[in-house]
Design a protein around this motif. Structure first.
Motif, PDB file in Angstrom:
ATOM      1  N   LYS A  58      85.805  -5.411  46.982  1.00  0.00           N
ATOM      2  CA  LYS A  58      86.820  -6.389  46.595  1.00  0.00           C
ATOM      3  C   LYS A  58      87.956  -6.428  47.615  1.00  0.00           C
ATOM      4  CE  LYS A  58      86.138  -6.809  41.611  1.00  0.00           C
ATOM      5  NZ  LYS A  58      86.758  -6.663  40.272  1.00  0.00           N
ATOM      6  N   GLN A  59      88.341  -5.264  48.098  1.00  0.00           N
ATOM      7  CA  GLN A  59      89.402  -5.216  49.114  1.00  0.00           C
ATOM      8  C   GLN A  59      88.958  -5.946  50.376  1.00  0.00           C
ATOM      9  OE1 GLN A  59      90.564  -1.253  50.249  1.00  0.00           O
ATOM     10  NE2 GLN A  59      92.158  -1.943  51.648  1.00  0.00           N
ATOM     11  N   ALA A  60      87.687  -5.760  50.766  1.00  0.00           N
ATOM     12  CA  ALA A  60      87.175  -6.432  51.967  1.00  0.00           C
ATOM     13  C   ALA A  60      87.171  -7.945  51.775  1.00  0.00           C
ATOM     14  CB  ALA A  60      85.765  -5.927  52.282  1.00  0.00           C
ATOM     15  N   GLU A  61      86.791  -8.418  50.598  1.00  0.00           N
ATOM     16  CA  GLU A  61      86.787  -9.860  50.329  1.00  0.00           C
ATOM     17  C   GLU A  61      88.194 -10.448  50.419  1.00  0.00           C
ATOM     18  OE1 GLU A  61      84.946 -10.501  46.598  1.00  0.00           O
ATOM     19  OE2 GLU A  61      82.927  -9.975  47.287  1.00  0.00           O
ATOM     20  N   GLN A  62      89.168  -9.739  49.867  1.00  0.00           N
ATOM     21  CA  GLN A  62      90.550 -10.214  49.919  1.00  0.00           C
ATOM     22  C   GLN A  62      91.063 -10.229  51.355  1.00  0.00           C
ATOM     23  OE1 GLN A  62      92.425  -7.444  47.278  1.00  0.00           O
ATOM     24  NE2 GLN A  62      91.609  -8.397  45.421  1.00  0.00           N
ATOM     25  N   MET A  63      90.732  -9.184  52.107  1.00  0.00           N
ATOM     26  CA  MET A  63      91.156  -9.125  53.509  1.00  0.00           C
ATOM     27  C   MET A  63      90.523 -10.254  54.311  1.00  0.00           C
ATOM     28  SD  MET A  63      91.065  -5.045  54.399  1.00  0.00           S
ATOM     29  CE  MET A  63      91.607  -5.337  56.088  1.00  0.00           C
ATOM     30  N   LEU A  64      89.245 -10.547  54.041  1.00  0.00           N
ATOM     31  CA  LEU A  64      88.558 -11.590  54.798  1.00  0.00           C
ATOM     32  C   LEU A  64      89.172 -12.959  54.537  1.00  0.00           C
ATOM     33  CD1 LEU A  64      86.299 -12.434  56.689  1.00  0.00           C
ATOM     34  CD2 LEU A  64      84.791 -12.634  54.692  1.00  0.00           C
ATOM     35  N   ALA A  65      89.546 -13.226  53.286  1.00  0.00           N
ATOM     36  CA  ALA A  65      90.164 -14.514  52.970  1.00  0.00           C
ATOM     37  C   ALA A  65      91.467 -14.692  53.748  1.00  0.00           C
ATOM     38  CB  ALA A  65      90.415 -14.615  51.470  1.00  0.00           C
ATOM     39  N   ARG A  66      92.285 -13.640  53.810  1.00  0.00           N
ATOM     40  CA  ARG A  66      93.537 -13.714  54.566  1.00  0.00           C
ATOM     41  C   ARG A  66      93.272 -13.796  56.066  1.00  0.00           C
ATOM     42  NH1 ARG A  66      95.029  -9.736  50.654  1.00  0.00           N
ATOM     43  NH2 ARG A  66      94.711  -8.069  52.188  1.00  0.00           N
ATOM     44  N   LEU A  67      92.254 -13.064  56.527  1.00  0.00           N
ATOM     45  CA  LEU A  67      91.912 -13.074  57.942  1.00  0.00           C
ATOM     46  C   LEU A  67      91.460 -14.463  58.383  1.00  0.00           C
ATOM     47  CD1 LEU A  67      91.438 -11.406  60.564  1.00  0.00           C
ATOM     48  CD2 LEU A  67      89.109 -10.995  59.734  1.00  0.00           C
ATOM     49  N   ALA A  68      90.614 -15.100  57.572  1.00  0.00           N
ATOM     50  CA  ALA A  68      90.118 -16.434  57.911  1.00  0.00           C
ATOM     51  C   ALA A  68      91.256 -17.451  57.936  1.00  0.00           C
ATOM     52  CB  ALA A  68      89.036 -16.856  56.917  1.00  0.00           C
ATOM     53  N   ALA A  69      92.165 -17.347  56.955  1.00  0.00           N
ATOM     54  CA  ALA A  69      93.298 -18.274  56.906  1.00  0.00           C
ATOM     55  C   ALA A  69      94.217 -18.080  58.106  1.00  0.00           C
ATOM     56  CB  ALA A  69      94.065 -18.079  55.602  1.00  0.00           C
ATOM     57  N   ARG A  70      94.482 -16.836  58.448  1.00  0.00           N
ATOM     58  CA  ARG A  70      95.355 -16.548  59.589  1.00  0.00           C
ATOM     59  C   ARG A  70      94.704 -17.014  60.888  1.00  0.00           C
ATOM     60  NH1 ARG A  70     100.134 -16.660  61.700  1.00  0.00           N
ATOM     61  NH2 ARG A  70     100.591 -14.973  63.195  1.00  0.00           N
ATOM     62  N   ASN A  71      93.389 -16.791  61.019  1.00  0.00           N
ATOM     63  CA  ASN A  71      92.691 -17.211  62.228  1.00  0.00           C
ATOM     64  C   ASN A  71      92.707 -18.732  62.377  1.00  0.00           C
ATOM     65  OD1 ASN A  71      90.933 -16.349  64.536  1.00  0.00           O
ATOM     66  ND2 ASN A  71      89.458 -17.694  63.506  1.00  0.00           N
ATOM     67  N   ALA A  72      92.544 -19.439  61.242  1.00  0.00           N
ATOM     68  CA  ALA A  72      92.589 -20.904  61.286  1.00  0.00           C
ATOM     69  C   ALA A  72      93.968 -21.385  61.724  1.00  0.00           C
ATOM     70  CB  ALA A  72      92.228 -21.469  59.916  1.00  0.00           C
ATOM     71  N   ALA A  73      95.036 -20.693  61.270  1.00  0.00           N
ATOM     72  CA  ALA A  73      96.393 -21.088  61.647  1.00  0.00           C
ATOM     73  C   ALA A  73      96.647 -20.843  63.140  1.00  0.00           C
ATOM     74  CB  ALA A  73      97.408 -20.308  60.811  1.00  0.00           C
ATOM     75  N   LEU A  74      96.061 -19.780  63.682  1.00  0.00           N
ATOM     76  CA  LEU A  74      96.296 -19.444  65.087  1.00  0.00           C
ATOM     77  C   LEU A  74      95.441 -20.277  66.037  1.00  0.00           C
ATOM     78  CD1 LEU A  74      96.469 -15.536  64.877  1.00  0.00           C
ATOM     79  CD2 LEU A  74      98.367 -17.095  65.344  1.00  0.00           C
ATOM     80  N   THR A  75      94.231 -20.591  65.633  1.00  0.00           N
ATOM     81  CA  THR A  75      93.294 -21.259  66.540  1.00  0.00           C
ATOM     82  C   THR A  75      93.087 -22.731  66.224  1.00  0.00           C
ATOM     83  OG1 THR A  75      91.358 -20.709  65.184  1.00  0.00           O
ATOM     84  CG2 THR A  75      92.059 -19.085  66.830  1.00  0.00           C
ATOM     85  N   GLY A  76      93.485 -23.156  65.012  1.00  0.00           N
ATOM     86  CA  GLY A  76      93.227 -24.527  64.604  1.00  0.00           C
ATOM     87  C   GLY A  76      91.778 -24.773  64.251  1.00  0.00           C
TER      88      GLY A  76
END
Length: 257
Positions: free
Chosen positions: A210-228
């Motif tokens: 569950k922790q990995a799933e939560q981290m991945l959701a934040r990671l994907a959102a942050r990556n989208a904000a940085l890279t478009g």
């Protein structure tokens, strides 16, 4: 079938000798690596034999002074030479498989990084009831280092499938996310304990996944904000598959001649 040994594994080779004479029987070990151009091999220091019981019989066991690490894929050979009473010269041929992590992203977690999230897992039990904490996985642990490598490779793919190409500033977060995911599956497949009174929602594996799933959701959102870009954006290094289009068939093609 997952091989017993993969590149990066280490172990302490041994040989049993019977009959024997303490102080007279001696052993040497030469290790031949597939990456070693020298056919004579490499001499490995061997510890003095220790009397032990194996399957109800007394033997003299010789072991290497320290662990031997296998650094190349291919066929290896252990060449023992025992002199004195019980003299033998056995040769053991064994295969070391390539690591599935070779060629992966720079942020791919190591076995020791995964072990840090399940520190009770890579323990080797000793005869006196104590445990040796390896702080990593290898051929002696359960699961083995090769099995953990497969879980790490799967976790890395799980991250990249969601995020697409990662911004370099997020590499450390991606390492942690993949390591926690792999550790969750280690504990899921080899639980430390089974308590029927404990809810599955409170198990170590459930919390890690569950922790990995939560981290991945934040990671994907942050990556989208940085890279478009998001996980659906294709990697420019990968050529897209061709798409073909054809006009509908004429109605007269359905008529029998």
């Amino acid at each position: 079938m997952i091989p017993d040994l993969t590149v990066g594994d280490s172990e302490q080779p041994w040989v049993d000798v019977a009959p024997y004479q303490v102080g007279t029987t001696a052993a040497t070990l030469t290790l031949h690596s597939p990456a070693d151009p020298d056919p004579t091999g490499t001499a490995i220091p061997v510890d003095t034999g220790v009397e032990t019981t194996v399957d109800g019989r007394q033997v003299l066991r010789f072991t290497t002074i320290s662990n031997v690490r296998y650094t190349a894929a291919g066929w290896w050979v252990r060449e023992w030479k025992v002199t004195g009473p019980g003299a033998i010269e056995p040769k053991e041929t064994f295969f070391v498989a390539p690591s599935p992590l070779a060629g992966g992203p720079l942020w791919t977690p190591t076995r020791s990084r995964v072990a840090s999230y399940v520190p009770s897992r890579p323990l080797v039990p000793a005869a006196d009831g104590s445990n040796v904490d390896l702080m990593a996985f290898d051929s002696t642990t359960r699961p083995t280092g090769g099995q953990v490598d497969q879980l790490i490779a799967d976790a890395v793919n799980w991250v990249t499938d969601e995020t697409g190409v990662l911004d370099e500033r997020l590499y450390e977060s991606a390492t942690a996310c993949a390591a926690i995911r792999a550790a969750g599956f280690v504990e899921l497949g080899y639980p430390e304990r089974s308590d029927p009174m404990k809810s599955t929602a409170n198990t170590t594996s459930d919390r890690l996944l569950k922790q990995a799933e939560q981290m991945l959701a934040r990671l994907a959102a942050r990556n989208a904000a940085l890279t478009g870009a998001d996980g659906d954006t294709p990697d420019p290094a990968v050529a897209p598959m061709p798409v073909y289009s054809f006009p509908p068939a004429p109605s007269w093609g359905d008529q029998l001649l």
